[in-house]
Design an enzyme around this catalytic site. Structure first.
Site, PDB file in Angstrom:
ATOM      1  N   ARG A   1      57.557  57.170  39.806  1.00 13.85           N
ATOM      2  CA  ARG A   1      57.532  56.975  38.328  1.00 13.85           C
ATOM      3  C   ARG A   1      55.719  57.102  37.700  1.00 13.85           C
ATOM      4  O   ARG A   1      55.787  57.416  36.747  1.00 13.85           O
ATOM      5  CB  ARG A   1      58.122  56.570  37.871  1.00 13.85           C
ATOM      6  CG  ARG A   1      60.059  57.277  37.498  1.00 13.85           C
ATOM      7  CD  ARG A   1      60.842  56.767  37.273  1.00 13.85           C
ATOM      8  NE  ARG A   1      60.873  57.035  35.840  1.00 13.85           N
ATOM      9  CZ  ARG A   1      61.669  56.768  34.642  1.00 13.85           C
ATOM     10  NH1 ARG A   1      62.570  55.105  35.086  1.00 13.85           N
ATOM     11  NH2 ARG A   1      61.262  55.867  33.766  1.00 13.85           N
TER      12      ARG A   1
ATOM     13  N   TYR B   1      18.655  38.160  34.919  1.00 13.65           N
ATOM     14  CA  TYR B   1      19.596  39.036  35.713  1.00 13.65           C
ATOM     15  C   TYR B   1      19.115  37.270  36.756  1.00 13.65           C
ATOM     16  O   TYR B   1      18.377  37.027  37.385  1.00 13.65           O
ATOM     17  CB  TYR B   1      19.337  39.822  37.040  1.00 13.65           C
ATOM     18  CG  TYR B   1      20.404  40.017  37.909  1.00 13.65           C
ATOM     19  CD1 TYR B   1      21.867  39.363  38.079  1.00 13.65           C
ATOM     20  CD2 TYR B   1      20.202  39.787  39.337  1.00 13.65           C
ATOM     21  CE1 TYR B   1      22.504  39.345  39.250  1.00 13.65           C
ATOM     22  CE2 TYR B   1      20.347  39.394  40.425  1.00 13.65           C
ATOM     23  CZ  TYR B   1      21.874  39.000  40.418  1.00 13.65           C
ATOM     24  OH  TYR B   1      22.187  39.266  41.457  1.00 13.65           O
TER      25      TYR B   1
ATOM     26  N   ASN C   1      14.009  26.149  31.401  1.00 14.04           N
ATOM     27  CA  ASN C   1      14.039  27.621  30.775  1.00 14.04           C
ATOM     28  C   ASN C   1      13.462  28.490  31.196  1.00 14.04           C
ATOM     29  O   ASN C   1      12.634  28.864  31.833  1.00 14.04           O
ATOM     30  CB  ASN C   1      13.529  26.727  29.686  1.00 14.04           C
ATOM     31  CG  ASN C   1      13.263  27.978  28.477  1.00 14.04           C
ATOM     32  OD1 ASN C   1      14.068  27.889  26.993  1.00 14.04           O
ATOM     33  ND2 ASN C   1      12.343  29.200  28.676  1.00 14.04           N
TER      34      ASN C   1
ATOM     35  N   LYS D   1      55.068  49.178  43.853  1.00 15.28           N
ATOM     36  CA  LYS D   1      54.983  49.354  42.524  1.00 15.28           C
ATOM     37  C   LYS D   1      55.234  48.025  42.146  1.00 15.28           C
ATOM     38  O   LYS D   1      54.059  47.857  41.026  1.00 15.28           O
ATOM     39  CB  LYS D   1      56.647  50.001  41.799  1.00 15.28           C
ATOM     40  CG  LYS D   1      57.210  49.390  39.925  1.00 15.28           C
ATOM     41  CD  LYS D   1      58.689  50.185  40.283  1.00 15.28           C
ATOM     42  CE  LYS D   1      59.295  49.894  40.390  1.00 15.28           C
ATOM     43  NZ  LYS D   1      60.227  50.087  40.388  1.00 15.28           N
TER      44      LYS D   1
ATOM     45  N   GLY E   1      60.366  48.672  46.100  1.00 17.26           N
ATOM     46  CA  GLY E   1      60.453  50.790  45.362  1.00 17.26           C
ATOM     47  C   GLY E   1      59.131  50.513  45.432  1.00 17.26           C
ATOM     48  O   GLY E   1      57.977  50.344  45.427  1.00 17.26           O
TER      49      GLY E   1
ATOM     50  N   ALA F   1      13.467  35.271  29.058  1.00 18.18           N
ATOM     51  CA  ALA F   1      14.002  36.574  28.490  1.00 18.18           C
ATOM     52  C   ALA F   1      12.960  37.410  29.844  1.00 18.18           C
ATOM     53  O   ALA F   1      12.028  38.010  30.301  1.00 18.18           O
ATOM     54  CB  ALA F   1      13.125  37.897  27.501  1.00 18.18           C
TER      55      ALA F   1
ATOM     56  N   ASN G   1      17.572  39.393  44.845  1.00 19.43           N
ATOM     57  CA  ASN G   1      18.117  37.791  45.855  1.00 19.43           C
ATOM     58  C   ASN G   1      18.662  39.334  47.448  1.00 19.43           C
ATOM     59  O   ASN G   1      18.998  38.464  47.853  1.00 19.43           O
ATOM     60  CB  ASN G   1      19.065  37.524  45.185  1.00 19.43           C
ATOM     61  CG  ASN G   1      20.563  38.543  44.352  1.00 19.43           C
ATOM     62  OD1 ASN G   1      20.034  39.835  43.760  1.00 19.43           O
ATOM     63  ND2 ASN G   1      21.515  38.567  44.757  1.00 19.43           N
ATOM     64  N   TYR G   2      18.259  39.965  46.703  1.00 22.17           N
ATOM     65  CA  TYR G   2      19.015  41.457  47.556  1.00 22.17           C
ATOM     66  C   TYR G   2      17.781  41.995  48.361  1.00 22.17           C
ATOM     67  O   TYR G   2      16.906  42.899  47.666  1.00 22.17           O
ATOM     68  CB  TYR G   2      20.163  41.986  47.143  1.00 22.17           C
ATOM     69  CG  TYR G   2      20.795  43.184  48.274  1.00 22.17           C
ATOM     70  CD1 TYR G   2      21.149  42.428  48.982  1.00 22.17           C
ATOM     71  CD2 TYR G   2      20.618  44.195  47.904  1.00 22.17           C
ATOM     72  CE1 TYR G   2      21.927  43.271  50.788  1.00 22.17           C
ATOM     73  CE2 TYR G   2      20.834  45.114  48.877  1.00 22.17           C
ATOM     74  CZ  TYR G   2      22.013  45.277  49.971  1.00 22.17           C
ATOM     75  OH  TYR G   2      22.156  45.647  51.059  1.00 22.17           O
TER      76      TYR G   2
ATOM     77  N   GLU H   1      78.148  51.143  33.410  1.00 22.12           N
ATOM     78  CA  GLU H   1      76.878  52.030  34.248  1.00 22.12           C
ATOM     79  C   GLU H   1      77.105  52.726  32.685  1.00 22.12           C
ATOM     80  O   GLU H   1      78.826  52.979  31.839  1.00 22.12           O
ATOM     81  CB  GLU H   1      76.607  52.473  34.937  1.00 22.12           C
ATOM     82  CG  GLU H   1      76.605  51.489  35.680  1.00 22.12           C
ATOM     83  CD  GLU H   1      75.119  50.934  35.924  1.00 22.12           C
ATOM     84  OE1 GLU H   1      73.887  51.602  34.932  1.00 22.12           O
ATOM     85  OE2 GLU H   1      75.156  49.719  35.472  1.00 22.12           O
TER      86      GLU H   1
END
Length: 452
Positions: free
Chosen positions: A18, A352, A363, A25, A14, A366, A372-373, A158
């Site tokens: 709709r 991050y 530890n 679907k 199908g 903050a 990394n990129y 039906e």
């Protein structure tokens, strides 16, 4: 039941017309799994030896998904959409191979369970040649009615063809039908298309079977379980049922959900005993959480592993490849991606950590970022055991810090650091007495001049 061979045929050709969608679907998802995937999983659990999936032409993404979810499934293409019997016969090569039980199901009916599939098979094992799955409808309008007499299913009528008396029947057709494998193919081939649409309806097999003196039965399921998906609203309704089931299963397995209705699961979420999940937590695909973990509010996890005794959140995000060892602490507004956080390590605030290894007992303060990129490729940061990374530090990968390293707050670290070293990577502080007052006076004079 295990001694009986089982061939399900899943109809999935199908279109998403709709749903106002270019996606097939059955590829729309609940619980982060395509609708057809839920059907395939239930069939595998119910003992399917092999599975035939009928797809439409030019649906390579559906074919790939079927192969990924169910390696014992084969796809068959229905080149024209000429009704359900025509669709089932697209899998004729599979039907020509012997099977004791043949079931025809829809790929957009994702909530059907292993238990219900097994009940249909039980009727076939008990001697039924055709077994139709029905449900008691709260509002039967629009559904085909199952007309029974003396325990036999005589016909599926039906709505438009039913008499006033037949419309009072509330036992309705789910569309799922089981066949004795010895007669399945011949009954499907006997279905004609002498109707207004010129289509081949599998439901006609009921009357054909009765005319041939075969045994035809009706099996009942809950209405909620057999609801199909044709619109976005129905997709959302099925998602709600899936989530309700998943939450109940989690709690029954020993998980505490503080506000169950706000927690969202994926089809493959695994939570250990005595896990506590606070409100508004989302589990994406491929998450495994060990025992005695607390996941605080508004956290999001995907493709992650969480070790026992860990606490994470609130507002924490675990992205694919995140692996938290035992007794770690991941705090508010921390994002972990493709990184291993060692046993007892802490990353408690606003950090991050991507493409990294954090040693046991370390530890991370903050505002720490693993860079990394570089615009072209990803690089890894390695932090040894027992290290302390001061707040607002920037670690430029690729870089390795040994065990017991102390990084002073506000440092930018660009080179490897030896074990037990103190590293400072920041500009020397310089104080200019009275300079702040002079600057304020200068700025005020410039502002006044601009106004005049």
């Amino acid at each position: 039941m295990t001694s009986r061979s089982f061939l399900p045929i899943v109809l999935g050709a199908g279109l998403g017309t709709r749903m106002r969608s270019d996606v097939p679907k059955v590829m729309h998802e609940i619980g982060n799994l395509p609708l057809v995937g839920h059907v395939l999983k239930a069939l595998q659990a119910a003992g399917a030896d092999r599975i035939a999936v009928v797809i439409g032409p030019d649906m390579p993404e559906l074919e790939r998904a079927v192969a990924r979810i169910s390696p014992n499934a084969s796809c068959y293409v229905q080149t024209e959409r000429l009704g359900t019997a025509h669709a089932a016969l697209a899998a004729e090569p599979a039907l020509q191979q012997a099977a004791d039980d043949v079931l025809v199901l829809f790929g957009d009916t994702p909530l059907v369970t292993e238990a219900t599939i097994s009940r249909v098979r039980d009727d076939l094992a008990a001697g039924a040649d055709v077994a139709v799955l029905g449900f008691e409808a709260k509002n039967p309008f629009g559904y085909g009615r199952l007309l029974t007499r003396d325990g036999r299913l005589m016909a599926i009528r039906e709505e438009k063809d039913a008499t006033d008396e037949e419309r009072k029947v509330t036992l309705c057709n789910s569309g799922i039908m089981g066949f004795n494998g010895n007669v399945a193919l011949e009954l499907m081939q006997a279905v004609g298309n002498a109707n207004a649409k010129g289509e081949f309806y599998l439901t006609d097999a009921v009357e054909i079977a009765n005319e041939r003196g075969l045994t035809v039965k009706a099996v009942s399921a809950e209405e909620e379980e057999v609801q199909g998906v044709n619109t976005r609203a129905q997709l959302a309704a099925c998602e709600a049922v899936f989530q309700k089931r998943a939450r109940l299963a989690a709690m029954e397995a020993g998980v505490t959900l503080h506000a169950p209705e706000t927690v969202y699961f994926s089809h493959d979420t695994e939570l250990g005993v005595d896990v506590v999940v606070e409100p508004n937590v989302v589990f994406g695909p491929d998450v495994k959480v060990a025992t005695e973990v607390r996941i605080r509010a508004f956290s999001h996890l995907e493709g992650a592993r969480v070790g026992s005794g860990t606490t994470m959140g609130p507002y924490a995000r675990l992205r694919p490849g995140a692996e938290l060892m035992e007794d770690t602490h991941i705090g508010n507004f921390v994002e972990i991606k493709k990184a291993v956080v060692g046993r007892g390590a802490k990353v408690n605030h606003l950090s991050y950590i991507g493409d990294a290894d954090i040693g046991a007992g370390s530890n991370v303060g903050a505002g720490t970022i693993t860079c990394n990129y570089d615009g072209f490729g990803k690089h890894r940061t390695v932090i040894g055991d027992g290290s302390f990374i001061g707040s607002n530090s920037t670690l430029v990968a690729p870089i390795t810090l040994g065990n017991g390293v102390y990084v002073a707050a506000g440092s930018t670290v660009t080179e490897d650091v030896s074990a037990d070293a103190l590293v400072l990577g920041r500009a020397r502080q310089s104080e200019k007495p009275k300079r702040a007052a002079e600057l304020r006076a200068r700025f005020k004079a410039a502002k006044d001049a601009a106004k005049s």
